[in-house]
Design a protein around this motif. Structure first.
Motif, PDB file in Angstrom:
ATOM      1  N   ALA A 203       7.714  15.497   8.602  1.00 22.52           N
ATOM      2  CA  ALA A 203       6.820  14.039   8.271  1.00 22.52           C
ATOM      3  C   ALA A 203       5.656  14.321   9.131  1.00 22.52           C
ATOM      4  O   ALA A 203       4.763  13.131   8.773  1.00 22.52           O
ATOM      5  CB  ALA A 203       7.847  13.139   8.801  1.00 22.52           C
ATOM      6  N   GLN A 209       4.168  16.253   4.702  1.00 21.47           N
ATOM      7  CA  GLN A 209       4.592  14.836   4.717  1.00 21.47           C
ATOM      8  C   GLN A 209       4.833  14.190   3.349  1.00 21.47           C
ATOM      9  O   GLN A 209       5.764  13.495   3.261  1.00 21.47           O
ATOM     10  CB  GLN A 209       3.735  14.035   5.631  1.00 21.47           C
ATOM     11  CG  GLN A 209       2.371  13.913   5.424  1.00 21.47           C
ATOM     12  CD  GLN A 209       1.846  13.193   6.234  1.00 21.47           C
ATOM     13  OE1 GLN A 209       0.641  12.462   6.156  1.00 21.47           O
ATOM     14  NE2 GLN A 209       2.119  13.122   7.553  1.00 21.47           N
ATOM     15  N   THR A 213       7.082  11.236   2.023  1.00 21.53           N
ATOM     16  CA  THR A 213       6.457   9.823   1.837  1.00 21.53           C
ATOM     17  C   THR A 213       6.085   9.760   0.267  1.00 21.53           C
ATOM     18  O   THR A 213       6.057   8.488  -0.106  1.00 21.53           O
ATOM     19  CB  THR A 213       4.807   9.998   2.361  1.00 21.53           C
ATOM     20  OG1 THR A 213       4.137  11.035   2.094  1.00 21.53           O
ATOM     21  CG2 THR A 213       4.981  10.209   3.965  1.00 21.53           C
ATOM     22  N   SER A 219      11.638   7.877   1.899  1.00 23.11           N
ATOM     23  CA  SER A 219      10.977   7.295   3.132  1.00 23.11           C
ATOM     24  C   SER A 219      11.635   6.138   3.820  1.00 23.11           C
ATOM     25  O   SER A 219      11.475   6.348   5.054  1.00 23.11           O
ATOM     26  CB  SER A 219       9.614   6.885   2.553  1.00 23.11           C
ATOM     27  OG  SER A 219       8.699   7.631   1.727  1.00 23.11           O
ATOM     28  N   TRP A 222      14.069   7.723   6.014  1.00 18.46           N
ATOM     29  CA  TRP A 222      13.481   8.548   7.158  1.00 18.46           C
ATOM     30  C   TRP A 222      13.013   7.674   8.006  1.00 18.46           C
ATOM     31  O   TRP A 222      13.311   7.868   9.516  1.00 18.46           O
ATOM     32  CB  TRP A 222      12.100   9.463   6.756  1.00 18.46           C
ATOM     33  CG  TRP A 222      11.447  10.035   7.958  1.00 18.46           C
ATOM     34  CD1 TRP A 222      10.120   9.890   8.242  1.00 18.46           C
ATOM     35  CD2 TRP A 222      11.821  10.910   8.979  1.00 18.46           C
ATOM     36  NE1 TRP A 222      10.020  10.468   9.234  1.00 18.46           N
ATOM     37  CE2 TRP A 222      10.968  11.124   9.730  1.00 18.46           C
ATOM     38  CE3 TRP A 222      13.259  11.715   9.250  1.00 18.46           C
ATOM     39  CZ2 TRP A 222      11.235  11.852  10.947  1.00 18.46           C
ATOM     40  CZ3 TRP A 222      13.207  12.275  10.313  1.00 18.46           C
ATOM     41  CH2 TRP A 222      12.487  12.595  11.291  1.00 18.46           C
ATOM     42  N   TYR A 223      12.417   6.471   7.699  1.00 17.98           N
ATOM     43  CA  TYR A 223      11.981   5.474   8.675  1.00 17.98           C
ATOM     44  C   TYR A 223      12.959   4.973   9.571  1.00 17.98           C
ATOM     45  O   TYR A 223      13.003   4.949  10.825  1.00 17.98           O
ATOM     46  CB  TYR A 223      11.303   4.249   8.080  1.00 17.98           C
ATOM     47  CG  TYR A 223      10.824   3.204   8.656  1.00 17.98           C
ATOM     48  CD1 TYR A 223       9.703   3.290   9.599  1.00 17.98           C
ATOM     49  CD2 TYR A 223      11.593   2.292   9.226  1.00 17.98           C
ATOM     50  CE1 TYR A 223       9.394   2.296  10.353  1.00 17.98           C
ATOM     51  CE2 TYR A 223      11.587   1.150  10.068  1.00 17.98           C
ATOM     52  CZ  TYR A 223      10.106   1.055  10.563  1.00 17.98           C
ATOM     53  OH  TYR A 223       9.872   0.110  11.388  1.00 17.98           O
TER      54      TYR A 223
END
Length: 247
Positions: A203, A209, A213, A219, A222-223
């Motif tokens: 990322a 990345q 994304t 996404s 991962w956040y």
């Protein structure tokens, strides 16, 4: 006996284990192996008999493989009432699902992601992204330059192979994360935690990345996992010390 972790926080193996220790609120001492000097060097062959990047010792067990260490920390009786109690699931059914995803991470994610990150360490941004083949055997090319170009072409091919493998895997993750917030269900577990080191490197690099994304559910996942306090503490430990002001 206090928990001791031997290694460097820059190592994926060490970062993975320390994140688990932070999640479980287990106090530990990090002993940086690369800082050993003098007589202490004699300890290293004993602690790292096969050159592993981590050794974990809590007085009950001495372990050198990060995922075994995760299972020990999250499943051991001595730590069960500390910190995050759901890392290894509340029961056998949940634990079986976590084990399945731990194996997926180790066998299907870790290998191509490590390969890709290794190849990217050699490649310039244009060689990794433009997809154009370079003629390594151009007429009149100096032998040393030809060898360098051949090496770069090899690294680019390894990068592309890894991207193809990770693309397929992340498509599976995207579907799974459409069904649940995390890989093993609706709770953050070892299944997610074990991905953190290499996923963070993916990322953080503009050349890779997009693998995260470009997928809505990956996404979001991962956040959520990268913003956990435990991983933020790892990132702080990995940050190089600021340069001291000159006298």
């Amino acid at each position: 006996m206090p928990v001791k972790v031997f290694g460097s926080p820059a190592s994926a193996e060490v970062a993975r284990v320390m994140a688990c220790l932070f999640e479980k609120d287990v106090e530990f001492q990090l002993i940086r192996v690369d800082s050993f000097r003098g007589p202490k060097r004699l300890e290293r062959p004993k602690l790292h008999p096969h050159g592993e990047s981590i050794t974990f010792d809590d007085g009950q067990a001495t372990l050198v493989e990060s995922r075994k260490i995760l299972r020990h920390i999250a499943g051991a009786e001595k730590y069960k009432n500390q910190g995050n109690k759901l890392l290894f699931g509340p029961g056998a059914l949940e634990r079986a699902s976590i084990e399945q995803w731990l194996q997926t991470e180790e066998q299907n994610f870790n290998v191509p992601s490590a390969e890709m990150l290794y190849s990217l360490s050699f490649l310039s941004p244009d060689m990794a992204l433009d997809g154009g083949r370079r003629g390594a055997a151009a007429a009149g090319m100096h032998p040393a330059h030809r060898q360098h170009m051949q090496k770069m072409e090899e690294m680019r091919q390894r990068y592309e192979k890894s991207v193809r493998e990770l693309d397929k895997l992340f498509n599976i993750y995207e579907q799974r994360l459409y069904e649940a917030a995390y890989l093993a269900g609706d709770t953050f577990t070892l299944a997610d935690l074990s991905h953190l080191p290499n996923a963070d490197a993916i990322a953080s690099d503009p050349r890779s990345q997009h693998l995260i994304t470009s997928r809505e559910n990956v996404s979001r996942w991962w956040y959520n996992i990268s913003n956990r306090p435990s991983w933020k503490r790892i990132k702080e430990l990995q940050r190089p010390p600021s340069a001291e002001a000159p006298f």
